[in-house]
Design an enzyme around this catalytic site. Structure first.
Site, PDB file in Angstrom:
ATOM      1  N   THR A 179      23.622  -1.439 -27.127  1.00  0.00           N
ATOM      2  CA  THR A 179      24.419  -0.579 -28.014  1.00  0.00           C
ATOM      3  C   THR A 179      23.853  -0.482 -29.121  1.00  0.00           C
ATOM      4  O   THR A 179      22.789  -0.789 -29.719  1.00  0.00           O
ATOM      5  CB  THR A 179      25.605  -1.450 -28.321  1.00  0.00           C
ATOM      6  OG1 THR A 179      26.423  -1.684 -27.391  1.00  0.00           O
ATOM      7  CG2 THR A 179      26.559  -1.038 -29.707  1.00  0.00           C
ATOM      8  N   ARG A 207      38.817  -0.696 -20.496  1.00  0.00           N
ATOM      9  CA  ARG A 207      38.505  -1.562 -21.488  1.00  0.00           C
ATOM     10  C   ARG A 207      37.929  -1.088 -22.741  1.00  0.00           C
ATOM     11  O   ARG A 207      37.231  -0.140 -22.673  1.00  0.00           O
ATOM     12  CB  ARG A 207      37.388  -2.783 -21.010  1.00  0.00           C
ATOM     13  CG  ARG A 207      36.932  -3.783 -22.029  1.00  0.00           C
ATOM     14  CD  ARG A 207      35.687  -3.317 -22.362  1.00  0.00           C
ATOM     15  NE  ARG A 207      35.104  -4.521 -23.357  1.00  0.00           N
ATOM     16  CZ  ARG A 207      33.927  -4.248 -24.101  1.00  0.00           C
ATOM     17  NH1 ARG A 207      33.620  -3.144 -24.225  1.00  0.00           N
ATOM     18  NH2 ARG A 207      33.617  -5.289 -24.892  1.00  0.00           N
ATOM     19  N   VAL A 208      38.396  -1.250 -23.981  1.00  0.00           N
ATOM     20  CA  VAL A 208      37.583  -0.959 -25.332  1.00  0.00           C
ATOM     21  C   VAL A 208      37.198  -2.002 -25.841  1.00  0.00           C
ATOM     22  O   VAL A 208      37.675  -3.057 -26.073  1.00  0.00           O
ATOM     23  CB  VAL A 208      38.899  -0.210 -26.030  1.00  0.00           C
ATOM     24  CG1 VAL A 208      38.100   0.492 -27.504  1.00  0.00           C
ATOM     25  CG2 VAL A 208      39.497   0.890 -25.249  1.00  0.00           C
ATOM     26  N   GLY A 209      35.889  -1.824 -26.291  1.00  0.00           N
ATOM     27  CA  GLY A 209      35.309  -2.850 -27.190  1.00  0.00           C
ATOM     28  C   GLY A 209      35.470  -2.615 -28.768  1.00  0.00           C
ATOM     29  O   GLY A 209      36.233  -1.954 -29.251  1.00  0.00           O
ATOM     30  N   ASP A 210      34.712  -3.290 -29.416  1.00  0.00           N
ATOM     31  CA  ASP A 210      34.870  -3.252 -30.844  1.00  0.00           C
ATOM     32  C   ASP A 210      34.326  -1.898 -31.430  1.00  0.00           C
ATOM     33  O   ASP A 210      34.427  -1.491 -32.601  1.00  0.00           O
ATOM     34  CB  ASP A 210      34.071  -4.574 -31.617  1.00  0.00           C
ATOM     35  CG  ASP A 210      32.634  -4.505 -31.357  1.00  0.00           C
ATOM     36  OD1 ASP A 210      32.264  -4.502 -29.867  1.00  0.00           O
ATOM     37  OD2 ASP A 210      31.751  -4.935 -31.817  1.00  0.00           O
ATOM     38  N   THR A 230      26.949  -5.461 -32.850  1.00  0.00           N
ATOM     39  CA  THR A 230      26.568  -5.210 -31.534  1.00  0.00           C
ATOM     40  C   THR A 230      27.059  -6.739 -30.944  1.00  0.00           C
ATOM     41  O   THR A 230      26.568  -7.567 -31.639  1.00  0.00           O
ATOM     42  CB  THR A 230      25.289  -4.858 -31.161  1.00  0.00           C
ATOM     43  OG1 THR A 230      24.875  -5.045 -29.934  1.00  0.00           O
ATOM     44  CG2 THR A 230      24.260  -5.403 -32.133  1.00  0.00           C
ATOM     45  N   GLY A 231      27.507  -6.800 -29.864  1.00  0.00           N
ATOM     46  CA  GLY A 231      27.739  -8.084 -29.103  1.00  0.00           C
ATOM     47  C   GLY A 231      28.934  -8.046 -28.493  1.00  0.00           C
ATOM     48  O   GLY A 231      29.264  -6.937 -27.827  1.00  0.00           O
ATOM     49  N   GLY A 233      32.237  -7.515 -27.466  1.00  0.00           N
ATOM     50  CA  GLY A 233      33.402  -6.852 -28.342  1.00  0.00           C
ATOM     51  C   GLY A 233      34.623  -7.637 -28.641  1.00  0.00           C
ATOM     52  O   GLY A 233      35.047  -7.521 -29.452  1.00  0.00           O
TER      53      GLY A 233
HETATM   54  N1  ASP Z   1      30.094  -4.509 -28.643  1.00  0.00           N
HETATM   55  C1  ASP Z   1      29.671  -3.799 -27.540  1.00  0.00           C
HETATM   56  C2  ASP Z   1      31.065  -3.529 -26.779  1.00  0.00           C
HETATM   57  O1  ASP Z   1      31.721  -4.537 -26.661  1.00  0.00           O
HETATM   58  C3  ASP Z   1      28.648  -4.245 -26.585  1.00  0.00           C
HETATM   59  C4  ASP Z   1      27.325  -4.449 -27.263  1.00  0.00           C
HETATM   60  O2  ASP Z   1      27.226  -4.604 -28.443  1.00  0.00           O
HETATM   61  O3  ASP Z   1      26.605  -4.966 -26.582  1.00  0.00           O
HETATM   62  O4  ASP Z   1      31.525  -2.729 -25.992  1.00  0.00           O
END
Ligand code: ASP
Length: 313
Positions: A179, A207-210, A230-231, A233
């Protein structure tokens, strides 16, 4: 001239020296350098932090190494559904899109939502219809097909896992991409933040992330800070990470560094949230904290100071 600064990330996860070839390390560093310079060039000419954030993120979206735009990971159904958001610290204006397909630069669409629509957050087909009316660039499916990403999906399906950009499933997941995000301060003292992603490999059911959620993956406020996360979500949404850092500064008087430490190394760790973020305050102080093994990251300031990092040093 007033000072300016910019920081970017290209994703967090299990990134270790042992899992990286010298050649691959160079390509990632070059990708980060190109993007930070694209944003820095705009700031140096007296451009806005918002434009710098867009330029740096577009550069990362165009690079297949990163999980955004061209290199977006595959959903369970073998599609590339992308999310992006952008926010301006002076006005608290924001724009975001989720589940968009075939958009070359989702960050530019998010900026158009902010600047040219009466809404903040558009999803799926509606967001793509808006993109058409705004003459945003579309690309065919083939543009987004990166064999390595498809192999990651096959692997994730075999092991029935939903994986973060750089998290190893078993073997070749070292090649996972990240990301991307950017925070910047311009010579006018204005902060901006943006994030763009394909989400997680093998994600299901829309699915929706952060990343596209203002306050979770992205936030900017001239009174406090600009943040891009990033991580995994799901945890970043539950911990309302980006806004929590801003709140700790605004309501508790914590410094940027202290607030980042509380959220990334304590609150997120307590609930099992792996990842990191880039953060900048209105004085141009920069923090690049992460609790994962690595995070692709870079920063550059108007005094010439520059840093590019991948591993936990
Ligand atoms: N944060 C992103 C999500 O959950 C993925 C990522 O940062 O690796 O969609």
């Amino acid at each position: 001239m007033n000072k300016y600064a910019i920081a970017i990330h290209g994703g967090a996860g299990t990134i270790t020296r042992a899992s990286m070839s010298a050649e691959k390390e160079l390509s990632y560093k070059k990708g980060l350098e190109d993007a930070i310079n694209a944003g820095d060039k705009i700031l140096a000419k007296g451009g806005t932090s918002l434009d710098a954030v867009e330029a740096a993120i577009r550069c990362l979206e165009d690079n297949a190494l990163f999980n955004a735009g061209r290199g977006a990971v595959f959903t369970n159904e073998g599609k590339n559904e992308m999310d992006a958001s952008i926010m301006e610290g002076l006005t608290l204006k924001a724009g975001a899109v989720t589940g968009v397909m075939n958009i070359k630069n989702p960050i530019t669409l998010a900026k158009a939502v902010m600047e040219k629509s009466e809404h903040v957050f558009l999803s799926g087909l509606g967001a793509m219809q808006f993109a058409e009316t705004m003459k945003i660039e579309f690309m065919p499916d083939e543009y987004f097909f990166v064999q390595q990403r498809y192999d990651q999906l096959t692997q994730a399906k075999e092991t029935d896992t939903i994986t973060m950009d750089h998290t190893e499933i078993k073997t070749s997941a070292k090649d996972k991409t990240g990301t991307v995000g950017c925070v910047a301060l311009d010579i006018f003292g204005n902060l901006a933040a943006g994030t763009s992603t394909g989400g997680m490999t093998n994600k299901k059911y829309g699915r929706v992330g952060d990343s596209p959620i203002i306050g979770a993956g992205t936030y900017a406020n001239n009174n406090t800070c600009a943040i891009s996360c990033t991580g995994v979500g799901e945890y970043f949404i539950r911990a309302v990470v980006a806004y929590d850092i801003s709140c700790l500064m605004e309501y508790k008087g914590l410094s940027l560094k202290q607030a980042c430490d509380v959220v990334v190394n304590k609150k997120l760790v307590t609930i099992g949230g792996e990842g990191g973020l880039i953060a900048m305050d209105a004085k141009g102080n920069i923090e690049l904290p992460f609790n994962s093994e690595g995070m692709y990251r870079a920063m550059k300031k108007s005094d010439g100071e520059m840093y590019i990092g991948i591993y936990r040093d």
